[in-house]
Write a protein that holds these residues in place. Structure first.
Motif, PDB file in Angstrom:
ATOM      1  N   PHE A  49     -19.172  33.200   0.270  1.00 59.62           N
ATOM      2  CA  PHE A  49     -19.646  34.652   0.922  1.00 59.62           C
ATOM      3  C   PHE A  49     -18.127  35.189   1.116  1.00 59.62           C
ATOM      4  CE2 PHE A  49     -22.777  31.503   2.781  1.00 59.62           C
ATOM      5  CZ  PHE A  49     -23.727  32.230   2.291  1.00 59.62           C
ATOM      6  N   SER A  57     -22.235  38.165  -1.347  1.00 54.18           N
ATOM      7  CA  SER A  57     -22.710  36.672  -1.130  1.00 54.18           C
ATOM      8  C   SER A  57     -23.328  36.189  -2.409  1.00 54.18           C
ATOM      9  CB  SER A  57     -23.898  36.984  -0.132  1.00 54.18           C
ATOM     10  OG  SER A  57     -24.680  35.856  -0.292  1.00 54.18           O
ATOM     11  N   PHE A  85     -29.692  38.196   0.627  1.00 56.02           N
ATOM     12  CA  PHE A  85     -29.729  38.180   1.948  1.00 56.02           C
ATOM     13  C   PHE A  85     -31.312  38.339   2.692  1.00 56.02           C
ATOM     14  CE2 PHE A  85     -26.239  40.768   0.667  1.00 56.02           C
ATOM     15  CZ  PHE A  85     -25.082  40.192   1.048  1.00 56.02           C
ATOM     16  N   VAL A 138     -30.037  42.180   6.915  1.00 56.74           N
ATOM     17  CA  VAL A 138     -28.874  43.086   7.107  1.00 56.74           C
ATOM     18  C   VAL A 138     -28.748  43.878   8.258  1.00 56.74           C
ATOM     19  CG1 VAL A 138     -27.454  44.690   6.030  1.00 56.74           C
ATOM     20  CG2 VAL A 138     -28.365  42.769   4.629  1.00 56.74           C
ATOM     21  N   THR A 150     -25.298  39.534   8.786  1.00 56.44           N
ATOM     22  CA  THR A 150     -26.313  39.408   7.504  1.00 56.44           C
ATOM     23  C   THR A 150     -26.831  37.951   7.844  1.00 56.44           C
ATOM     24  OG1 THR A 150     -24.810  38.138   6.016  1.00 56.44           O
ATOM     25  CG2 THR A 150     -24.991  40.572   5.699  1.00 56.44           C
ATOM     26  N   GLU A 151     -27.948  37.862   7.411  1.00 63.62           N
ATOM     27  CA  GLU A 151     -28.742  36.189   7.723  1.00 63.62           C
ATOM     28  C   GLU A 151     -29.059  36.192   6.003  1.00 63.62           C
ATOM     29  OE1 GLU A 151     -30.117  36.710  11.988  1.00 63.62           O
ATOM     30  OE2 GLU A 151     -31.613  36.037  10.668  1.00 63.62           O
ATOM     31  N   ILE A 152     -28.759  34.642   5.576  1.00 69.73           N
ATOM     32  CA  ILE A 152     -28.979  34.146   4.347  1.00 69.73           C
ATOM     33  C   ILE A 152     -29.617  32.995   4.315  1.00 69.73           C
ATOM     34  CG2 ILE A 152     -27.564  33.559   2.285  1.00 69.73           C
ATOM     35  CD1 ILE A 152     -25.605  35.496   3.816  1.00 69.73           C
ATOM     36  N   ASP A 169     -30.847  28.436   7.005  1.00 63.86           N
ATOM     37  CA  ASP A 169     -30.516  29.673   7.254  1.00 63.86           C
ATOM     38  C   ASP A 169     -28.874  29.778   7.985  1.00 63.86           C
ATOM     39  OD1 ASP A 169     -32.870  30.690   6.268  1.00 63.86           O
ATOM     40  OD2 ASP A 169     -33.785  30.840   8.133  1.00 63.86           O
ATOM     41  N   ARG A 205     -25.747  32.858   9.326  1.00 63.11           N
ATOM     42  CA  ARG A 205     -25.562  34.232   9.665  1.00 63.11           C
ATOM     43  C   ARG A 205     -23.945  34.232   9.063  1.00 63.11           C
ATOM     44  NH1 ARG A 205     -27.360  34.178  15.224  1.00 63.11           N
ATOM     45  NH2 ARG A 205     -29.389  34.890  14.460  1.00 63.11           N
TER      46      ARG A 205
END
Lengths: 271, 252
Positions: free
Chosen positions: A75, A124, A128, A131, A151-153, A160, A162
């Protein structure tokens, strides 16, 4: 003689039992340790202020892509991005950089600027889940509207995370502190691991960093990060919850010749 | 004589002005009152639960997105590879060439691949969300500003099996309002169940069947009754079996 043999056998059998128990204990411990290790999240992250969206490379993304590719981050938090402004010849710098690196890009507008937009971004390796760009407060003395890009991935492991990019105001420590407090209010709401990267425009001894960022683990050290031949520490990588993360390695990449900030890169781990 | 010249020049300027305006129009074939209430979507797919691209030649799709104006372009199953030695992200490559903002509607990880659809927009966004539904299925939504200041929530998802459909229907219903325009893909075998789940009157459901009889999937559109399908045309793009469905959805 027989009695001695009996005692010997009994000792031997007790010894066998103890060694079996020890073996079992050792096995269980090593199993639990390997399980803990398999739950750990290990990532390479970068933060990079690209100086007026690549002004020093005549807005070419190639030198940035070549540099970033050498470090292979998962990231990247980026600052000072233009989207179709007059000064950057109307290009979408971020999408071009994402395409050059085969990474997923997302742009967060902070202001409309020169017929286009100006702001922050995240690149990334993974797509995502969420967002959101949130504006930060603009107390008296603020030079420019600022924002945070959250963002959360979902990682391939199913965990997960952030990942957040920001660029705080450079006017006064009071303004920076209020923005940092707003960051905390927006971000510190649950136990999801967070990585926050950005240009905080604040040295380590300022209230913005020393007081307001106390809840965070600092993945970086105090080595200077700006300008290109650095003398001032203003770019940071933070992690949360602080007791669950650690720095494996950290590096300031100085004298790149493509920005007035040094990219910072860290290998980090969350338990 | 002079007056005639001035008239000719003025007419020429007026014609030039009108022509320029027309060139920039996102929906040039529609009358004005409909341009402001119609959303044009390009939906690229094989409708066979297969990757959109078999080679790294995306030129036909890029060219079509650039030339034919649209509010949203969907690249169904434009999977990415995140393995460092062979990283690929066709969605972002196409977006960079077509000058669009790329967003990814994630479905699942499969070994070193990410399966999902690319959503290309002509504007930056302040938010987007993928809500996991069940294994291999997620509900993607993003607010989009289209003609005449209409705000929509564009949504998409893919149903491959009944389990995903059963879990996904309550999520669609929960998120469906007059702003929501859902354009998804479902296995052909799920058509009747979709019709039962979204009855006329409460919902507006449209099914778009591909010309190719070998295709295993259909496109479905779900909105409230305030929207209607204006038209849909299937066009073959390139020579590798990719189709584009030009979909116009109208606010009634």
């Amino acid at each position: 003689m027989k009695e001695n043999k009996k005692i010997g056998n009994s000792i031997l059998s007790k010894f066998n039992k103890i060694s079996w128990l020890l073996f079992l204990l050792f096995f269980m411990l090593s199993f639990s340790e390997s399980k803990a290790q398999s739950n750990a999240i290990r990532l390479k992250v970068m933060s990079f202020n690209v100086c007026r969206s690549g002004e020093l490379t005549q807005y070419s993304v190639a030198p940035f892509a070549n540099l970033i590719r050498q470090y292979q981050p998962d990231f990247i938090a980026l600052q000072e991005l233009d989207y179709k402004t007059t000064r950057n010849t109307g290009i979408d710098f971020l999408t071009k950089l994402g395409a050059a690196l085969n990474m997923f890009p997302v742009f967060g507008r902070t202001i409309f600027y020169q017929g286009g937009e100006y702001g922050i971004a995240v690149l990334s390796k993974y797509p995502f889940l969420l967002v959101k760009t949130e504006p930060l407060p603009s107390p008296a003395g603020t030079k420019e509207q600022r924002a945070v890009l959250i963002t959360e991935i979902r990682l391939p492991s199913g965990q997960d995370i952030r990942f957040v990019s920001t660029h705080l105001d450079h006017s006064t420590d009071a303004v920076g502190s209020e923005m940092a407090r707003a960051l905390n209010n927006l971000l510190l709401k649950d136990d999801m691991p967070i990585i926050l990267g950005g240009d905080f425009n604040a040295r380590p001894e300022t209230g913005t960093i020393a007081n307001e960022m106390q809840s965070w683990k600092r993945f970086c050290n105090n080595d200077p990060t700006s300008p290109d031949n650095p003398t001032s520490k203003i770019d940071y990588l933070f992690g949360y919850p602080k007791e669950k993360c650690r720095t494996i390695s950290y590096q300031v990449i100085a004298r790149t010749g493509i920005s007035d900030h040094c990219p910072i890169v860290a290998e980090i781990e969350f338990q | 004589m002079q007056r005639t010249n001035i008239l000719i020049i003025l007419s020429a300027m007026l014609w030039a002005f009108v022509s320029c305006g027309k060139g920039k129009d996102p929906s040039p074939d529609l009358p004005d009152w409909r341009k402001n209430s119609t959303i044009s979507i390009q939906f690229y797919s094989r409708l066979s639960n297969d990757k959109l691209f078999r080679t790294e030649d995306y030129s036909a799709v890029i060219s079509r997105i650039r030339v034919n104006q649209n509010h949203v372009a969907v690249l169904h199953r434009v999977d990415a590879v995140y393995n460092l030695s062979e990283m690929q992200n066709p969605m972002v490559t196409i977006a960079a060439e077509a000058v669009k903002i790329p967003l990814f509607a994630w479905s699942r990880y499969s070994s070193a691949q990410v399966e999902g659809s690319g959503i290309l927009l002509g504007q930056t966004v302040a938010e987007m969300k993928n809500t996991p539904v069940s294994g291999g299925c997620a509900y993607f939504s993003v607010p989009v500003l289209v003609n005449g200041g209409i705000n929509i929530n564009f949504a998409t998802l893919t149903f491959e099996n009944e389990n995903q459909l059963t879990t996904g229907i309550p999520i669609i219903k929960e998120k469906l309002d007059d702003k929501a325009v859902l354009v998804g893909v479902a296995a052909k075998t799920l058509q009747s169940k979709l019709k039962i789940a979204f009855p006329e009157g409460n919902y507006h459901l449209e099914m778009i069947e591909p010309k190719d009889a070998k295709a295993t999937q259909v496109i479905f559109i779900v909105t409230t009754p305030k929207w209607g399908l204006d038209e849909c045309k299937e066009i073959s793009v390139g020579t590798d079996g990719v189709s584009c469905y030009d979909i116009n959805i109208e606010k009634l």
